[in-house]
Write a protein that holds these residues in place. Structure first.
Motif, PDB file in Angstrom:
ATOM      1  N   GLY A  84     -13.504  19.878  -0.791  1.00 21.18           N
ATOM      2  CA  GLY A  84     -12.904  20.030   0.633  1.00 21.18           C
ATOM      3  C   GLY A  84     -12.372  21.543   0.594  1.00 21.18           C
ATOM      4  N   HIS A  85     -12.614  22.309  -0.271  1.00 22.52           N
ATOM      5  CA  HIS A  85     -11.984  23.479  -0.258  1.00 22.52           C
ATOM      6  C   HIS A  85     -13.028  24.739   0.217  1.00 22.52           C
ATOM      7  CE1 HIS A  85      -8.055  22.069  -1.308  1.00 22.52           C
ATOM      8  NE2 HIS A  85      -8.543  21.535  -2.066  1.00 22.52           N
ATOM      9  N   ARG A  86     -12.662  25.667   0.681  1.00 18.12           N
ATOM     10  CA  ARG A  86     -13.850  26.777   0.928  1.00 18.12           C
ATOM     11  C   ARG A  86     -13.053  28.173   0.480  1.00 18.12           C
ATOM     12  NH1 ARG A  86     -15.486  22.432   1.645  1.00 18.12           N
ATOM     13  NH2 ARG A  86     -16.587  21.603   3.461  1.00 18.12           N
ATOM     14  N   PHE A 103      -5.173  30.802  14.529  1.00 17.10           N
ATOM     15  CA  PHE A 103      -4.877  30.158  12.995  1.00 17.10           C
ATOM     16  C   PHE A 103      -3.713  30.883  12.486  1.00 17.10           C
ATOM     17  CE2 PHE A 103      -9.229  28.741  13.206  1.00 17.10           C
ATOM     18  CZ  PHE A 103      -9.604  28.129  12.016  1.00 17.10           C
ATOM     19  N   THR A 104      -3.074  30.200  11.447  1.00 15.84           N
ATOM     20  CA  THR A 104      -1.884  30.690  10.908  1.00 15.84           C
ATOM     21  C   THR A 104      -2.487  31.557   9.434  1.00 15.84           C
ATOM     22  OG1 THR A 104      -0.403  28.788  11.298  1.00 15.84           O
ATOM     23  CG2 THR A 104       0.020  29.921   9.181  1.00 15.84           C
ATOM     24  N   VAL A 105      -2.182  32.519   9.292  1.00 12.49           N
ATOM     25  CA  VAL A 105      -2.565  33.583   7.990  1.00 12.49           C
ATOM     26  C   VAL A 105      -1.564  33.499   6.976  1.00 12.49           C
ATOM     27  CG1 VAL A 105      -3.611  35.669   7.322  1.00 12.49           C
ATOM     28  CG2 VAL A 105      -4.239  34.598   9.685  1.00 12.49           C
ATOM     29  N   SER A 146      -8.887  25.132   3.993  1.00 12.01           N
ATOM     30  CA  SER A 146      -9.207  23.649   3.467  1.00 12.01           C
ATOM     31  C   SER A 146      -9.960  23.036   4.726  1.00 12.01           C
ATOM     32  CB  SER A 146      -8.095  23.083   3.125  1.00 12.01           C
ATOM     33  OG  SER A 146      -8.087  21.554   2.943  1.00 12.01           O
ATOM     34  N   ALA A 147     -10.802  22.340   4.535  1.00 11.26           N
ATOM     35  CA  ALA A 147     -11.417  21.464   5.366  1.00 11.26           C
ATOM     36  C   ALA A 147     -11.119  20.151   5.603  1.00 11.26           C
ATOM     37  CB  ALA A 147     -13.205  21.276   4.994  1.00 11.26           C
ATOM     38  N   THR A 148      -9.671  19.915   5.355  1.00 10.17           N
ATOM     39  CA  THR A 148      -9.247  18.693   5.591  1.00 10.17           C
ATOM     40  C   THR A 148      -8.948  18.082   6.829  1.00 10.17           C
ATOM     41  OG1 THR A 148      -7.849  19.045   3.399  1.00 10.17           O
ATOM     42  CG2 THR A 148      -7.132  17.417   4.893  1.00 10.17           C
ATOM     43  N   VAL A 149      -9.129  17.060   7.092  1.00  7.95           N
ATOM     44  CA  VAL A 149      -9.201  16.315   8.603  1.00  7.95           C
ATOM     45  C   VAL A 149      -8.322  15.484   8.418  1.00  7.95           C
ATOM     46  CG1 VAL A 149     -10.422  15.290  10.417  1.00  7.95           C
ATOM     47  CG2 VAL A 149     -11.553  17.106   9.046  1.00  7.95           C
ATOM     48  N   THR A 150      -7.084  15.279   9.249  1.00  6.97           N
ATOM     49  CA  THR A 150      -6.094  14.511   9.335  1.00  6.97           C
ATOM     50  C   THR A 150      -6.014  13.964  11.049  1.00  6.97           C
ATOM     51  OG1 THR A 150      -4.506  16.191   9.495  1.00  6.97           O
ATOM     52  CG2 THR A 150      -4.951  15.040   7.301  1.00  6.97           C
ATOM     53  N   ASP A 151      -4.905  14.692  11.560  1.00  2.63           N
ATOM     54  CA  ASP A 151      -4.875  14.573  12.901  1.00  2.63           C
ATOM     55  C   ASP A 151      -4.819  15.688  13.582  1.00  2.63           C
ATOM     56  OD1 ASP A 151      -3.976  12.011  12.671  1.00  2.63           O
ATOM     57  OD2 ASP A 151      -1.911  12.212  12.100  1.00  2.63           O
ATOM     58  N   GLY A 152      -5.226  15.733  14.877  1.00  4.10           N
ATOM     59  CA  GLY A 152      -5.272  17.019  15.769  1.00  4.10           C
ATOM     60  C   GLY A 152      -6.663  17.311  15.873  1.00  4.10           C
ATOM     61  N   GLY A 153      -6.755  18.105  16.609  1.00  6.73           N
ATOM     62  CA  GLY A 153      -8.417  18.805  16.931  1.00  6.73           C
ATOM     63  C   GLY A 153      -8.758  19.747  15.837  1.00  6.73           C
ATOM     64  N   LEU A 154     -10.054  19.632  15.772  1.00  7.59           N
ATOM     65  CA  LEU A 154     -10.738  20.442  14.669  1.00  7.59           C
ATOM     66  C   LEU A 154     -10.763  21.914  15.033  1.00  7.59           C
ATOM     67  CD1 LEU A 154     -14.155  18.323  14.316  1.00  7.59           C
ATOM     68  CD2 LEU A 154     -12.213  18.494  12.667  1.00  7.59           C
ATOM     69  N   THR A 155     -10.611  22.732  13.937  1.00  6.39           N
ATOM     70  CA  THR A 155     -10.501  24.066  14.204  1.00  6.39           C
ATOM     71  C   THR A 155     -11.714  24.757  13.402  1.00  6.39           C
ATOM     72  OG1 THR A 155      -8.938  24.035  12.218  1.00  6.39           O
ATOM     73  CG2 THR A 155      -7.798  24.104  14.612  1.00  6.39           C
ATOM     74  N   GLU A 156     -12.840  25.049  14.141  1.00 14.60           N
ATOM     75  CA  GLU A 156     -13.923  25.785  13.309  1.00 14.60           C
ATOM     76  C   GLU A 156     -14.372  27.099  13.953  1.00 14.60           C
ATOM     77  OE1 GLU A 156     -17.066  22.919  13.808  1.00 14.60           O
ATOM     78  OE2 GLU A 156     -16.391  21.409  12.372  1.00 14.60           O
ATOM     79  N   GLY A 157     -13.898  28.130  13.087  1.00 13.79           N
ATOM     80  CA  GLY A 157     -14.243  29.384  13.379  1.00 13.79           C
ATOM     81  C   GLY A 157     -15.586  29.757  13.322  1.00 13.79           C
ATOM     82  N   THR A 212      -8.670  20.272  10.385  1.00 12.58           N
ATOM     83  CA  THR A 212      -7.547  20.212  11.451  1.00 12.58           C
ATOM     84  C   THR A 212      -6.489  21.079  10.829  1.00 12.58           C
ATOM     85  OG1 THR A 212      -6.721  18.037  10.427  1.00 12.58           O
ATOM     86  CG2 THR A 212      -8.249  17.835  12.264  1.00 12.58           C
ATOM     87  N   THR A 213      -6.548  21.882   9.954  1.00 13.92           N
ATOM     88  CA  THR A 213      -5.629  22.513   9.334  1.00 13.92           C
ATOM     89  C   THR A 213      -5.124  23.899  10.102  1.00 13.92           C
ATOM     90  OG1 THR A 213      -6.802  24.024   7.921  1.00 13.92           O
ATOM     91  CG2 THR A 213      -6.271  21.729   6.910  1.00 13.92           C
TER      92      THR A 213
END
Length: 217
Positions: free
Chosen positions: A98-100, A134-136, A167-178, A202-203
């Protein structure tokens, strides 16, 4: 009864014997010609081919047609030396649990030393090439160790690396795919676009390590 009373007049004459087969032959020829004319399309006889023409083949497609409303992926900047003499490239994305992580390399393609001390400026771009919220973070992650900033000067031809991770973790909120990363190697240099897919679940966060001569282990 008089002789020949039941025989039609002229039926036994020589002319009647050859006239009937001739009429039958002419009728057969006329029917055959009509059948052939129905089978040969217009223009084939005039061209002298006598071969029925097939349908005109459809033009070959020039490429896939994008779905209506589909976002366009930002086109990467052609790798060239920047005005400050720096070239940025990216390797493949390393994925696991789940990590990139992706290794970004900066090369001094100029003719003078270049100071690259510190962190690269990194933005995540959407399908239209606009920055995403995104937060950097300048820190270590599951896949990348941040060595921290240290004085680093590249001579012409030398390179340095950094790691960008998420991280590709999915919890709550919308997907963030750049769809790409824009990397500014040092302040004042233009950003260079790299075709990196950032599936951050969703991170909405990426981690960037400092420039170093090699990745910390």
């Amino acid at each position: 009864m008089p002789r020949g009373a039941d025989t039609p007049r002229g039926a036994g004459t020589p002319r009647a014997r050859w006239l009937v087969p001739l009429l039958v032959a002419l009728a057969v020829v006329a029917v055959t010609a009509g059948v052939l004319a129905a089978r040969v399309p217009g223009g084939a006889e005039a061209a002298g081919t006598g071969v029925p023409g097939g349908p005109t083949p459809a033009a070959e497609p020039t490429g896939p047609t994008p779905a209506p409303g589909a976002p366009e992926v930002p086109q990467p900047v052609t790798p060239t030396c920047s005005p400050l003499g720096l070239l940025v490239t990216a390797g493949p994305v390393d994925a696991g649990l789940g990590h990139r992580g992706v290794v970004v390399t900066v090369t001094n393609c100029g003719d003078a030393p270049r100071d690259v001390t510190g962190y690269a400026g990194v933005e995540v771009l959407d399908g239209t090439g606009r920055p995403m919220p995104f937060t950097v973070a300048h820190e270590s992650s599951y896949t990348v160790i941040d060595p921290g900033p240290a004085p680093l000067v590249l001579q012409p031809g030398q390179s340095a690396v950094t790691g960008v991770s998420w991280s590709a973790t999915v919890t709550d909120g919308g997907l963030t795919e750049g769809q790409a990363l824009r990397v500014v190697p040092v302040p004042g240099d233009p950003g260079q676009v790299l075709p990196v897919w950032v599936d951050a679940g969703t991170t909405g966060e990426i981690a960037v390590a400092a420039w170093a001569t090699e990745l910390a282990r």
